[in-house]
Design a protein around this motif. Sequence first.
Motif, PDB file in Angstrom:
ATOM      1  N   VAL A   1       0.835  -1.201   0.000  1.00 39.29           N
ATOM      2  CA  VAL A   1       0.000   0.000   0.000  1.00 39.29           C
ATOM      3  C   VAL A   1       0.872   1.253   0.000  1.00 39.29           C
ATOM      4  N   LYS A   2       1.876   1.285   0.856  1.00 39.37           N
ATOM      5  CA  LYS A   2       2.748   2.471   0.925  1.00 39.37           C
ATOM      6  C   LYS A   2       3.528   2.654  -0.378  1.00 39.37           C
ATOM      7  N   LEU A   3       4.047   1.561  -0.936  1.00 35.47           N
ATOM      8  CA  LEU A   3       4.809   1.628  -2.188  1.00 35.47           C
ATOM      9  C   LEU A   3       3.951   2.161  -3.329  1.00 35.47           C
ATOM     10  N   PHE A   4       2.770   1.601  -3.499  1.00 38.13           N
ATOM     11  CA  PHE A   4       1.928   2.008  -4.618  1.00 38.13           C
ATOM     12  C   PHE A   4       1.386   3.417  -4.448  1.00 38.13           C
ATOM     13  N   LYS A   5       0.985   3.778  -3.232  1.00 38.04           N
ATOM     14  CA  LYS A   5       0.503   5.149  -3.018  1.00 38.04           C
ATOM     15  C   LYS A   5       1.602   6.172  -3.273  1.00 38.04           C
ATOM     16  N   ALA A   6       2.836   5.857  -2.855  1.00 44.70           N
ATOM     17  CA  ALA A   6       3.960   6.766  -3.107  1.00 44.70           C
ATOM     18  C   ALA A   6       4.250   6.862  -4.605  1.00 44.70           C
ATOM     19  N   ALA A   7       4.203   5.724  -5.298  1.00 44.34           N
ATOM     20  CA  ALA A   7       4.458   5.728  -6.741  1.00 44.34           C
ATOM     21  C   ALA A   7       3.408   6.549  -7.481  1.00 44.34           C
ATOM     22  N   ILE A   8       2.160   6.409  -7.087  1.00 48.06           N
ATOM     23  CA  ILE A   8       1.094   7.183  -7.723  1.00 48.06           C
ATOM     24  C   ILE A   8       1.265   8.668  -7.421  1.00 48.06           C
ATOM     25  N   HIS A   9       1.521   8.995  -6.178  1.00 46.56           N
ATOM     26  CA  HIS A   9       1.683  10.397  -5.776  1.00 46.56           C
ATOM     27  C   HIS A   9       2.858  11.051  -6.499  1.00 46.56           C
ATOM     28  N   GLU A  10       3.952  10.331  -6.637  1.00 50.47           N
ATOM     29  CA  GLU A  10       5.157  10.876  -7.280  1.00 50.47           C
ATOM     30  C   GLU A  10       5.178  10.656  -8.793  1.00 50.47           C
ATOM     31  N   GLU A  11       4.123  10.054  -9.315  1.00 52.16           N
ATOM     32  CA  GLU A  11       3.999   9.764 -10.745  1.00 52.16           C
ATOM     33  C   GLU A  11       5.141   8.891 -11.266  1.00 52.16           C
ATOM     34  N   ILE A  12       5.466   7.855 -10.502  1.00 51.78           N
ATOM     35  CA  ILE A  12       6.492   6.887 -10.891  1.00 51.78           C
ATOM     36  C   ILE A  12       5.840   5.861 -11.814  1.00 51.78           C
ATOM     37  N   HIS A  13       6.448   5.600 -12.964  1.00 51.65           N
ATOM     38  CA  HIS A  13       5.883   4.681 -13.942  1.00 51.65           C
ATOM     39  C   HIS A  13       6.556   3.318 -13.958  1.00 51.65           C
ATOM     40  N   ALA A  14       7.734   3.194 -13.363  1.00 49.14           N
ATOM     41  CA  ALA A  14       8.432   1.906 -13.315  1.00 49.14           C
ATOM     42  C   ALA A  14       9.193   1.811 -11.994  1.00 49.14           C
ATOM     43  N   ILE A  15       9.154   0.630 -11.396  1.00 51.38           N
ATOM     44  CA  ILE A  15       9.828   0.393 -10.121  1.00 51.38           C
ATOM     45  C   ILE A  15      10.763  -0.800 -10.300  1.00 51.38           C
ATOM     46  N   GLY A  16      12.001  -0.647  -9.851  1.00 54.58           N
ATOM     47  CA  GLY A  16      12.973  -1.737  -9.896  1.00 54.58           C
ATOM     48  C   GLY A  16      13.237  -2.257  -8.498  1.00 54.58           C
ATOM     49  N   ILE A  17      12.976  -3.535  -8.279  1.00 56.22           N
ATOM     50  CA  ILE A  17      13.230  -4.153  -6.975  1.00 56.22           C
ATOM     51  C   ILE A  17      14.713  -4.473  -6.875  1.00 56.22           C
ATOM     52  N   THR A  18      15.340  -4.005  -5.794  1.00 56.93           N
ATOM     53  CA  THR A  18      16.791  -4.124  -5.639  1.00 56.93           C
ATOM     54  C   THR A  18      17.150  -4.860  -4.353  1.00 56.93           C
ATOM     55  N   ASP A  19      16.487  -5.971  -4.081  1.00 61.42           N
ATOM     56  CA  ASP A  19      16.876  -6.787  -2.934  1.00 61.42           C
ATOM     57  C   ASP A  19      18.191  -7.482  -3.271  1.00 61.42           C
ATOM     58  N   TYR A  20      19.007  -7.674  -2.268  1.00 68.30           N
ATOM     59  CA  TYR A  20      20.309  -8.289  -2.502  1.00 68.30           C
ATOM     60  C   TYR A  20      20.259  -9.795  -2.301  1.00 68.30           C
ATOM     61  N   TYR A  21      20.986 -10.511  -3.110  1.00 67.92           N
ATOM     62  CA  TYR A  21      21.262 -11.945  -3.004  1.00 67.92           C
ATOM     63  C   TYR A  21      20.153 -12.861  -3.505  1.00 67.92           C
ATOM     64  N   LEU A  22      18.910 -12.638  -3.127  1.00 68.12           N
ATOM     65  CA  LEU A  22      17.831 -13.550  -3.508  1.00 68.12           C
ATOM     66  C   LEU A  22      16.650 -12.788  -4.105  1.00 68.12           C
ATOM     67  N   PRO A  23      15.947 -13.387  -5.066  1.00 69.84           N
ATOM     68  CA  PRO A  23      14.803 -12.717  -5.691  1.00 69.84           C
ATOM     69  C   PRO A  23      13.467 -12.976  -4.977  1.00 69.84           C
ATOM     70  N   THR A  24      13.492 -13.459  -3.752  1.00 74.23           N
ATOM     71  CA  THR A  24      12.253 -13.856  -3.080  1.00 74.23           C
ATOM     72  C   THR A  24      11.274 -12.686  -2.906  1.00 74.23           C
ATOM     73  N   GLY A  25      11.773 -11.506  -2.581  1.00 77.61           N
ATOM     74  CA  GLY A  25      10.892 -10.348  -2.419  1.00 77.61           C
ATOM     75  C   GLY A  25      10.222  -9.960  -3.723  1.00 77.61           C
ATOM     76  N   TYR A  26      10.981  -9.960  -4.797  1.00 76.81           N
ATOM     77  CA  TYR A  26      10.422  -9.639  -6.116  1.00 76.81           C
ATOM     78  C   TYR A  26       9.353 -10.663  -6.494  1.00 76.81           C
ATOM     79  N   ILE A  27       9.650 -11.934  -6.285  1.00 74.98           N
ATOM     80  CA  ILE A  27       8.708 -12.996  -6.633  1.00 74.98           C
ATOM     81  C   ILE A  27       7.435 -12.871  -5.800  1.00 74.98           C
ATOM     82  N   LYS A  28       7.582 -12.601  -4.510  1.00 76.62           N
ATOM     83  CA  LYS A  28       6.419 -12.449  -3.637  1.00 76.62           C
ATOM     84  C   LYS A  28       5.577 -11.244  -4.065  1.00 76.62           C
ATOM     85  N   LEU A  29       6.213 -10.142  -4.413  1.00 76.23           N
ATOM     86  CA  LEU A  29       5.490  -8.951  -4.860  1.00 76.23           C
ATOM     87  C   LEU A  29       4.750  -9.226  -6.170  1.00 76.23           C
TER      88      LEU A  29
END
Length: 79
Positions: A36-64
């Motif tokens: 909720v916080k990520l998407f509301k911030a992206a909408i408010h700031e007019e962000i059109h693309a988000i890059g997930i930058t977790d280190y070592y494992l892609p588990t967070g990206y996959i879960k999202l």
Amino acid sequence: MHESRGSLWRKWDLHVHTPDSILNSQFDGDWDQYVVKLFKAAIHEEIHAIGITDYYLPTGYIKLRTGYLENPTKMSELF
């Protein structure tokens, strides 16, 4: 490619961590609050693309991606 006015510039944020990142502890594993916080911030700031930058494992990206972006029921619950 369908714009007749030339270049179209959009904002991207290519350095975002998820709650599964070893370097992010501010959400304490609360994925719903994070999304909720990520998407509301992206909408408010007019962000059109988000890059997930977790280190070592892609588990967070996959879960999202699978738990939220590809899950319309979950997204409608949150928004």
